[in-house]
Design a protein around this motif. Structure first.
Motif, short mmCIF file in Angstrom:
data_model
loop_
_atom_site.label_atom_id
_atom_site.label_comp_id
_atom_site.label_asym_id
_atom_site.label_seq_id
_atom_site.Cartn_x
_atom_site.Cartn_y
_atom_site.Cartn_z
N TYR A 47 0.98 -1.17 0.00
CA TYR A 47 0.10 -0.01 0.03
C TYR A 47 0.77 1.29 -0.11
O TYR A 47 2.05 1.26 0.43
CB TYR A 47 -0.97 0.08 1.21
CG TYR A 47 -0.25 -0.09 2.69
CD1 TYR A 47 0.09 0.68 3.24
CD2 TYR A 47 -0.27 -1.60 3.15
CE1 TYR A 47 0.79 0.54 4.63
CE2 TYR A 47 0.33 -1.73 4.39
CZ TYR A 47 0.78 -0.61 5.01
OH TYR A 47 1.47 -0.93 6.28
N VAL A 48 0.50 2.19 -0.57
CA VAL A 48 1.01 3.75 -0.58
C VAL A 48 0.02 4.90 -0.40
O VAL A 48 -1.28 4.59 -0.87
CB VAL A 48 1.75 3.71 -1.71
CG1 VAL A 48 0.76 3.65 -3.15
CG2 VAL A 48 2.72 5.03 -2.03
N CYS A 49 0.26 5.82 0.01
CA CYS A 49 -0.34 7.05 0.19
C CYS A 49 0.16 8.16 -0.63
O CYS A 49 1.25 8.66 -0.40
CB CYS A 49 -0.63 7.46 1.62
SG CYS A 49 -1.51 9.25 1.87
N CYS A 50 -0.55 8.54 -1.72
CA CYS A 50 -0.22 9.51 -2.71
C CYS A 50 -0.75 10.93 -2.37
O CYS A 50 -2.01 10.95 -2.28
CB CYS A 50 -0.27 8.98 -4.19
SG CYS A 50 0.30 7.55 -4.62
N VAL A 51 0.27 11.78 -2.25
CA VAL A 51 -0.44 13.34 -1.91
C VAL A 51 0.12 14.26 -2.90
O VAL A 51 0.98 14.00 -3.92
CB VAL A 51 0.07 13.58 -0.50
CG1 VAL A 51 -0.29 12.81 0.63
CG2 VAL A 51 1.96 13.63 -0.62
N LYS A 52 -0.62 15.41 -3.02
CA LYS A 52 -0.56 16.22 -3.94
C LYS A 52 0.94 16.89 -3.90
O LYS A 52 1.43 17.17 -2.72
CB LYS A 52 -1.36 17.34 -3.95
CG LYS A 52 -2.88 17.08 -4.51
CD LYS A 52 -3.75 18.49 -4.71
CE LYS A 52 -4.81 18.01 -5.58
NZ LYS A 52 -5.86 19.21 -5.97
N ASP A 53 1.53 17.18 -4.98
CA ASP A 53 2.95 17.78 -5.03
C ASP A 53 2.98 19.20 -4.75
O ASP A 53 2.39 19.98 -5.39
CB ASP A 53 3.44 17.65 -6.49
CG ASP A 53 5.21 18.11 -6.41
OD1 ASP A 53 5.58 18.54 -5.42
OD2 ASP A 53 5.60 17.74 -7.48
#
Length: 662
Positions: A196-202
């Motif tokens: 799993y991974v949490c991708c956030v806004k750059d």
């Protein structure tokens, strides 16, 4: 004891009420349980993700047939699930993820998603693949939906085959990440059979200053396809499909366009294009036949799930039934804007009928898996349709007003570089300082029948005149030339190149102020190429372009000093090959055109022609990148600097011998 009727009635009332209350409590508990089941089970430590949470879970795998002892070659059927959950404050539109498969996986199905590349299942994905959402393309926020899970989360069920990993190991991908622009994803966390991974806004991404709208702005690409709905009814709609060539060196000839209907739609009529098969068999049975039971299907155009459409010839442009559509009827030719901007667009109008449950004016789904091909043109890879801002057009009344489409989608197609053996044109090299011509590489454009030839041996050097001869007639010349030049002759002989077009680049001279070359085009196909063009790029020498004598040529400095070449008026047809009367004594003759091009030597670093600077590093014909030879002609003469060294060495050896003899 005898009970009165009043007591009995009261007891029955209490019994009924008690059951009703317990049933209501049970229903309430069931609803609570359902709500609990709907809540996503997020791994500990990830509850505070403020972006897009992606979770890959390996479920199971079973050994497939045939059963083999070799672990590397044994195949396994696997099942896995990918969950994408929007835990942020911004809606995620047209979601797209990357899964880094690594065990030669073949993906058989992906329920809830489609392959972004548009290819069909089963698809080899051993080097990783991109998946796009379908039918749920967007993920809204928990805030805007009161945590309605069906709108903020999607689960994709994957099934496929993988190789080479023996149990109890789990065939996990290398990585997973969100592929949408503007997001950053760290390395995923792996826990046994999950990742799993949490991708956030750059945070470094500059905010778009344009007005915020519900849909994406129109995208950029080599080839853009618009699907704009102009009229909508309960069970059908009209859409205009517009194809625009935006690549300065891209091109399509006699294009064929195909897609896949995902919800049982069919084509009732077309204007500006037509279908390869007028086939209604798919409508007569199933849901279409049930719903449209009284419809006259003899007037329906096509009921295929994957129809193939093509452009109409120019004489149909003013036809009241088939034409009268702006930018239609150009025989499938899409030229680059660098060549003719008025011929870089095609359009047609399609009438689509729908089936239940999509019987609503606003319920419209565009087709998926778009593909477009042409005759000897670039390989375009098309992505999934994305909802964009509605198309605008002048109001048909003529007043100064703008008319908006009901809904618009855009399909972005980009040119992919051909892999080895998948080209459709090739280049041969020759030079004034070498007697041999280097032909196209063996199987440069693929080889199907290799029973009588060797696909792994390099192509044999040839006398220059042999380039005019079809490959099947070159064997005698190649063997004779090898004997004269003392070259080895492989057995069996190398296979041919199988290319429809070959281009010879011959360095004809090299002098102090400049150098010159001769460009020759050979058409080995039976079709004619109208308004052909070719483009050549050099590592060093391109900026010195001076003049081309028999063709029109322009240097495109913004494209690495690419020389864009096309035929002059009256010479813009590259005719097809002419069949000979006797394959052995009178072989086929290719269509041929030729011109000389000159270059100046300027700048601080002059190109070294004899060392290979005079040969292009990239050649295109009608947008298709051609296969280049794996070697270049070398100078057979001894260069001046080498001759001085040899002369000094010879004199020194002679001096020593004379001294010993004395």
């Amino acid at each position: 004891m005898k009970l009165s009727w009043k007591v009995v009635a009261f007891m029955l009332f209490l019994f009924h009420s008690t059951n009703h209350i317990s049933l209501a409590q049970q229903q309430g508990n069931d609803e609570a349980d359902d709500e609990a089941e709907k809540q996503p089970t997020i791994p500990k430590g990830q509850e505070h993700c403020k972006g897009i949470f992606i979770w890959y879970n390996f479920i199971s795998r079973t050994k497939e047939f045939p059963r083999l002892k070799n672990t590397i070659t044994q195949s396994w059927a696997f099942k896995s699930r990918v969950t994408i959950l929007n835990m942020g404050t911004s809606e995620l539109q047209a979601w797209k993820i990357f899964i880094g498969f690594q065990y030669k996986e073949i993906l058989v199905s992906a329920k809830g998603a489609v392959l972004t590349s548009g290819v069909d299942f089963p698809a080899p994905v051993g080097n990783g693949t991109y998946l796009s959402g379908y039918p749920q393309t967007d993920l809204e926020t928990s805030i805007d939906t009161a945590n309605e899970l069906d709108k903020i989360q999607v689960k994709v069920e994957l099934r496929g085959t993988q190789f080479g990993l023996k149990p109890p190991g789990n065939p996990m991908p290398k990585t997973i990440k969100l592929a949408n622009d503007g997001y950053k994803c760290p390395s995923p966390t792996r826990r046994k059979a999950s990742m799993y991974v949490c991708c956030v806004k750059d945070p470094k991404l500059k905010a778009n200053k344009t007005t915020k709208t519900k849909f994406f702005p129109r995208q950029k690409g080599d080839l853009l396809i618009s699907y704009d709905v102009s009229q909508a009814y309960k069970n059908n709609y009209l859409a205009q499909v517009t194809i625009e060539n935006r690549h300065p060196l891209g091109r399509l000839d006699h294009w064929n366009l195909t897609w896949e209907w995902m919800r049982g739609e069919f084509i009732n009529s077309l204007k500006g294009a037509y279908v390869r098969k007028v086939d209604i068999s798919g409508c007569l049975n199933g849901k279409v036949g049930e719903y449209y039971g009284d419809m006259d299907f003899s007037k329906v155009l096509n009921c295929e799930k994957k129809p193939i459409l093509f452009d109409l010839p120019p004489e149909k442009a003013d036809d009241a039934q088939m034409g009268k559509i702006p930018f239609c009827c150009r025989n499938g030719t899409l030229l680059p804007e660098t060549m003719d901007s008025t011929k870089s667009k095609s359009a047609f109008v399609i009438e689509v009928f729908k089936i239940p449950p999509d019987l609503n004016r606003t319920t419209i789904y565009p087709p998926h898996k778009w593909k477009i091909v042409g005759d000897l043109n670039p390989d375009y890879r098309c992505g999934a349709p994305i909802r964009v801002e509605p198309a605008q057009s002048p109001d048909p009344t003529g007043v100064e007003a703008v008319k908006y489409a009901i809904a618009s989608w855009q399909i972005v197609c980009n040119i992919s570089r051909p892999t080895k053996g998948n080209s459709r044109c090739c280049v041969t090299f020759s030079a004034y300082y070498n007697k041999s011509a280097i032909p196209c590489d063996t199987c440069a454009c693929g080889c199907e029948d290799t029973a009588k030839c060797n696909p792994n041996k390099p192509a044999m050097l040839l006398p220059p005149e042999a380039l005019l001869v079809p490959f099947e007639n070159r064997s005698v010349k190649a063997k004779a030339w090898a004997q004269i030049q003392h070259f080895k002759v492989p057995k069996p002989l190398p296979c041919g190149d199988n290319c429809g077009v070959s281009i010879n680049w011959h360095v004809s001279s090299d002098y102090k102020q400049g150098w010159a070359a001769r460009l020759t085009l050979f058409n080995w196909k039976s079709i004619n190429f109208e308004n052909w063009f070719t483009a050549v790029q050099f590592k060093k020498a391109g900026s010195g372009y001076e003049r081309m004598f028999s063709f029109n040529a322009t240097i495109l400095k913004e494209l690495n000093n690419t020389i864009f070449i096309q035929g002059i008026e009256g010479m813009n047809y590259l005719i097809g090959k002419k069949n000979g009367s006797d394959p052995e004594n009178d072989p086929d003759v290719p269509g041929k055109q030729q011109s000389v091009v000159t270059f100046k030597k300027s700048g601080k670093t002059w190109p070294d022609i004899a060392k290979g600077d005079g040969f292009p590093t990239k050649v295109l014909f009608n947008g298709e990148e051609c296969a280049l030879p794996s070697r270049i002609p070398v100078s057979t003469g001894i260069r001046f600097s080498v001759s001085l060294s040899l002369l000094f060495l010879c004199k020194f050896v002679s001096f020593l011998l004379i001294q010993r003899l004395n």
